[in-house]
Scaffold this active site. Structure first.
Site, PDB file in Angstrom:
ATOM      1  N   SER A 155      -9.853  -0.937   6.957  1.00 18.11           N
ATOM      2  CA  SER A 155      -9.299  -0.782   5.611  1.00 18.11           C
ATOM      3  C   SER A 155      -8.596  -1.988   5.007  1.00 18.11           C
ATOM      4  O   SER A 155      -8.256  -1.961   3.826  1.00 18.11           O
ATOM      5  CB  SER A 155      -8.342   0.400   5.582  1.00 18.11           C
ATOM      6  OG  SER A 155      -9.087   1.578   5.484  1.00 18.11           O
TER       7      SER A 155
ATOM      8  N   LYS B 162       0.862  -1.196   0.000  1.00 15.10           N
ATOM      9  CA  LYS B 162       0.000   0.000   0.000  1.00 15.10           C
ATOM     10  C   LYS B 162       0.892   1.239   0.000  1.00 15.10           C
ATOM     11  O   LYS B 162       1.935   1.252   0.670  1.00 15.10           O
ATOM     12  CB  LYS B 162      -0.880  -0.050   1.251  1.00 15.10           C
ATOM     13  CG  LYS B 162      -1.941   1.037   1.338  1.00 15.10           C
ATOM     14  CD  LYS B 162      -2.834   0.792   2.561  1.00 15.10           C
ATOM     15  CE  LYS B 162      -3.943   1.812   2.689  1.00 15.10           C
ATOM     16  NZ  LYS B 162      -4.866   1.525   3.799  1.00 15.10           N
TER      17      LYS B 162
ATOM     18  N   SER C 170      -9.787   1.573   2.861  1.00 19.32           N
ATOM     19  CA  SER C 170      -8.932   2.375   2.022  1.00 19.32           C
ATOM     20  C   SER C 170      -7.861   1.579   1.271  1.00 19.32           C
ATOM     21  O   SER C 170      -7.249   2.122   0.353  1.00 19.32           O
ATOM     22  CB  SER C 170      -8.227   3.427   2.889  1.00 19.32           C
ATOM     23  OG  SER C 170      -7.354   2.810   3.806  1.00 19.32           O
TER      24      SER C 170
HETATM   25  N1  GLN Z   1     -13.102   3.740   6.307  1.00 23.16           N
HETATM   26  C1  GLN Z   1     -12.502   4.167   7.511  1.00 23.16           C
HETATM   27  C2  GLN Z   1     -12.140   5.636   7.415  1.00 23.16           C
HETATM   28  O1  GLN Z   1     -12.435   6.210   6.432  1.00 23.16           O
HETATM   29  C3  GLN Z   1     -11.313   3.321   7.841  1.00 23.16           C
HETATM   30  C4  GLN Z   1     -10.090   3.683   7.125  1.00 23.16           C
HETATM   31  C5  GLN Z   1      -8.904   2.826   7.475  1.00 23.16           C
HETATM   32  O2  GLN Z   1      -9.032   1.780   8.105  1.00 23.16           O
HETATM   33  N2  GLN Z   1      -7.730   3.302   7.097  1.00 23.16           N
HETATM   34  O3  GLN Z   1     -11.574   6.208   8.278  1.00 23.16           O
END
Ligand code: GLN
Length: 478
Positions: A173, A74, A149
């Site tokens: 994410s 990532k 994400s």
């Molecule tokens: N969807 C969640 C957010 O927008 C989690 C994001 C993540 O785990 N990096 O914060």
């Protein structure tokens, strides 16, 4: 592309080479560039590393546990000398000054880092749509979101570009994109994996972990990236278990709880059905299934969207256009330059989080929001501890829905935030959780279920998930 176990055997036996595995991966990546899974591809470097691995094998040397296996990272994890953009215009030209511990560990076991994957900007998002590098498409249905994400990390594995990838999970994410794309993804216990060299989003919640096609491959990667790191004061000092080796075994008598709050109306019928069917299989395998209650689940989204933005606003304060990253010249004074850099560099979701975060931390509101959220976080943690006195694992949907359409939730931020309702609690509590594909809905979209366990119960999670995966796969073949 074959899974790690098969590919490793082929490379070691000389049936294929690391170079041809990397070539195959690069070819696939290029032919499916429409998915937009990647931000940077290390073509030259990965071919060089692969030929080093082949040399080692020829000489009879040990190529490492992941010798010649192509792996995606990532783009919030540093690789020295390479760009780490966080999918943000703010860092589009930022070159990493050092390498993240997780990447270092993969490389030292012979993994070939193929490149960096697309993601929501600074890991803030649930759909892959906040990236400054364009949206990533779900390979299962390209009109749909791959989740976020870690959008590119999940899509690249699901599309077969690479057998495995790394993602980070602050509020789901790793697990939610794994669920949307029909693959396995694990967020380990907070502290199992070093955060050194991973751009911080919400430091008390962030944890990196693997995404792969199978439970065994996921375990194999975790085994390599886990472990104490003196560069991360929150990493846990303990010997890393042989996750992959100990994966097979009986699940007789394992007590598994299904929280009723995860199986209510807001959860799609097909998701509930697939999760219950999987629970039926677990029961057949000797597990004891119980209904449990986690009434504080309904507060998780509110608590998370106070704590995560608060920490994010502090972490992102360093991006001022002066020290590093995008530097805009306003032609005026210092403060105007900082404002111009941040206005230009950050996308709207990141700005929203910074504003939310600074608001809940500001004097006058700090007690009412931030402190209150921290107290609620403790209660959520305690609720899990109580649950783990009754059951060994919790089994529940990873997301209330299967993959939603691209653009479907971007206009309604609350809807987007609410889609994280089932993944967030594990981060707030710091417990491990793994997504496993458990079937398809009527549109042939993957349904993901997650196992959550007590602190450091990764081995148990892997064993139970592996047993279920085996049964599901053998019933699919029939
Ligand atoms: N969807 C969640 C957010 O927008 C989690 C994001 C993540 O785990 N990096 O914060």
């Amino acid at each position: 592309m074959s899974n790690i176990k098969t590919l490793r055997k082929s490379i070691l036996s000389g049936r294929t080479t690391a170079v041809s595995a990397v070539e195959e991966s690069l070819k696939k990546i290029k032919s499916e560039s429409d998915l937009n899974c990647w931000i940077n591809i290390y073509e030259k470097e990965s071919l060089e590393k692969a030929s080093e691995i082949d040399e080692k094998i020829k000489k009879g040397e040990n190529p490492g546990k992941l010798g010649g296996i192509p792996i995606a990272i990532k783009d919030n994890m540093l690789v020295k000398g390479m760009k780490t953009t966080n999918a943000s215009a703010m860092l589009k030209d930022y070159v990493s000054p050092y390498t993240a511990t997780v990447v270092e560990k993969l490389s030292s076991e012979g993994a070939v880092i193929i490149g960096k994957t697309n993601m929501d900007e600074f890991a803030m998002g649930s759909s892959g749509e906040t990236s400054a590098f364009g949206v990533t498409r779900n390979p299962v249905d390209t009109e749909r979101s791959p989740g976020g994400s870690s959008s590119g990390s999940a899509a690249a594995v699901a599309a077969g570009h690479v057998p495995a990838s790394l993602g980070s999970d602050t509020g789901g994410s790793i697990r939610q994109p794994a669920a949307f794309c029909g693959i396995v993804g694990m967020k380990p216990t907070y502290g199992v994996v070093s955060r050194y060299g991973i751009s911080p989003f919400a430091s008390s919640l962030d944890q990196a972990g693997p995404l792969a096609a199978t439970v065994e491959d996921t375990a194999a990667i975790l085994e390599v990236i886990a472990g104490y790191d003196r560069m991360d004061s929150t990493s846990i000092k303990r010997e890393v278990p042989c996750y992959a080796e100990n994966i097979e075994g009986s699940i007789e008598g394992v007590k598994i709880g299904i929280p009723s709050e995860y199986m209510q109306e807001g959860t799609e019928t097909a998701v509930r059905e697939r999760v219950l069917a999987a629970a039926g299989i677990l029961e057949k395998l000797g597990a004891e299934i119980k209904e449990i209650s986690l009434p504080l689940t309904k507060y998780a989204v509110s608590v998370y969207y106070i704590i995560a933005p608060a920490e994010a606003s502090a972490n992102l304060a360093r991006l001022d256009g002066i020290k590093y990253g995008l530097s805009a010249d306003s032609g005026k004074d210092f403060l105007s330059d900082v404002t111009a850099s941040r206005t230009e560099g950050f996308g709207s979701e990141v700005k929203r989080r910074i504003m939310l975060g600074t608001y809940v931390l500001s004097s006058g509101y700090y007690e009412d929001y931030y402190i209150k959220a921290q107290k609620a976080r403790t209660l959520i943690k305690n609720e899990f501890s109580e649950a783990f006195k009754i059951v060994d694992l919790i089994f529940a949907p990873t997301s209330p829905t299967t993959a939603f359409g691209l653009g479907e939730k971007t206009g309604d931020i609350l809807k987007m935030y609410l889609s994280d309702v089932f993944t967030i609690s594990a981060n707030l509590a710091g417990i491990p959780a793994l997504n496993l594909p458990v079937g398809l809905d009527s549109k042939n979209l993957p349904v993901g279920a997650q196992f959550m366990g007590n602190y450091l119960s990764e081995e148990l999670i892997f064993r139970v998930a592996r047993a279920l995966e085996k049964e599901i796969k053998s019933s699919e073949k029939q």
